[in-house]
Write a protein that holds these residues in place. Structure first.
Motif, mmCIF file in Angstrom:
data_model
loop_
_atom_site.group_PDB
_atom_site.id
_atom_site.type_symbol
_atom_site.label_atom_id
_atom_site.label_comp_id
_atom_site.label_asym_id
_atom_site.label_seq_id
_atom_site.Cartn_x
_atom_site.Cartn_y
_atom_site.Cartn_z
ATOM 1 N N ARG A 6 0.868 -1.169 0.000
ATOM 2 C CA ARG A 6 0.000 0.000 0.000
ATOM 3 C C ARG A 6 0.901 1.214 0.000
ATOM 4 O O ARG A 6 1.989 1.188 0.529
ATOM 5 N N SER A 7 0.422 2.305 -0.569
ATOM 6 C CA SER A 7 1.214 3.530 -0.497
ATOM 7 C C SER A 7 1.250 3.990 0.952
ATOM 8 O O SER A 7 0.325 3.729 1.724
ATOM 9 N N PRO A 8 2.330 4.663 1.365
ATOM 10 C CA PRO A 8 2.495 5.015 2.776
ATOM 11 C C PRO A 8 1.483 6.047 3.255
ATOM 12 O O PRO A 8 0.947 6.832 2.480
ATOM 13 N N GLY A 9 1.222 6.030 4.560
ATOM 14 C CA GLY A 9 0.369 7.014 5.206
ATOM 15 C C GLY A 9 1.215 8.125 5.802
ATOM 16 O O GLY A 9 2.315 8.412 5.326
ATOM 17 N N ARG A 10 0.733 8.718 6.858
ATOM 18 C CA ARG A 10 1.439 9.819 7.506
ATOM 19 C C ARG A 10 2.655 9.341 8.291
ATOM 20 O O ARG A 10 3.595 10.099 8.501
ATOM 21 N N VAL A 11 2.610 8.115 8.764
ATOM 22 C CA VAL A 11 3.674 7.574 9.609
ATOM 23 C C VAL A 11 3.822 6.085 9.318
ATOM 24 O O VAL A 11 2.855 5.418 8.968
ATOM 25 N N GLU A 36 -5.586 7.572 15.073
ATOM 26 C CA GLU A 36 -4.959 7.976 13.799
ATOM 27 C C GLU A 36 -4.915 6.744 12.915
ATOM 28 O O GLU A 36 -4.257 5.753 13.243
ATOM 29 N N ALA A 37 -5.625 6.790 11.805
ATOM 30 C CA ALA A 37 -5.728 5.601 10.951
ATOM 31 C C ALA A 37 -4.854 5.670 9.702
ATOM 32 O O ALA A 37 -4.744 4.695 8.974
ATOM 33 N N ASP A 38 -4.202 6.808 9.434
ATOM 34 C CA ASP A 38 -3.425 6.992 8.216
ATOM 35 C C ASP A 38 -1.961 6.626 8.470
ATOM 36 O O ASP A 38 -1.124 7.489 8.714
#
Length: 173
Positions: A6-11, A36-38
């Motif tokens: 998957r492409s990365p999230g915030r962290v 925080e879900a991202d």
């Protein structure tokens, strides 16, 4: 071998594991249920011979990347591998036998984004062992006491740490 992408999230949450079946489901669920879900949850198996890999695969969702190659290289090597593969500005550490508080990622991300000069943050934590009452561990909050503590010990507990990769890159790490 990558089991999901998957492409990365915030962290990126980086969690190495080795023969962690006893506590692994609690550790993984404490991250998957964050406010925080991202995020991308990078689970790195270090040659487990128990059911750890099966447990991780069963609990994984689209945010989880599980990597394994069947080899036992040790914690340091697996952490360095994970850092090399983190695609986000921030990386949060997690251990396979710990649990994160539900707002850990959101609070640490907010702090790190509001303080770009900060390279690493951590938190207080609670030690919970069967047969013993929980023990709260407090650590210094300000820069000078944090630096002083580094002379004799680490003022950061691994599963509470979030750091800014830009600072690590600038330091040549």
């Amino acid at each position: 071998m990558w089991l999901s992408r998957r492409s990365p999230g915030r962290v990126t949450v980086l969690m190495p594991m080795r023969n962690a079946e006893t506590f692994l489901a609690s550790a993984i669920n404490s991250i998957l249920n964050q406010s925080e879900a991202d995020f991308t949850f990078l689970v790195v198996d270090d040659g487990s011979s128990d059911a750890s890999l099966s447990i991780a695969e069963e609990l994984a969702d689209e945010r989880v990347k599980i990597v394994q190659d069947g080899r036992h290289l040790g914690l340091g090597a697996r952490l360095n591998w994970g850092l090399d593969h983190a695609e986000t500005r921030f990386v949060a550490r997690m251990d396979a036998d710990d649990m994160a508080a539900p707002h850990r990622l959101s609070r640490q991300l907010a702090f790190m984004e509001d303080h770009p000069e900060v390279g690493i943050c951590g938190s207080w934590y609670r030690i919970m062992q069967a047969g013993s009452p929980p023990t709260n561990v407090t650590l210094p909050l300000d820069h000078a006491p944090l630096r002083a503590k580094t002379l004799f010990d680490s003022p950061f507990a691994h599963p509470t740490v979030m750091f800014n990769m830009q600072h690590l890159d600038a330091a040549g790490l």
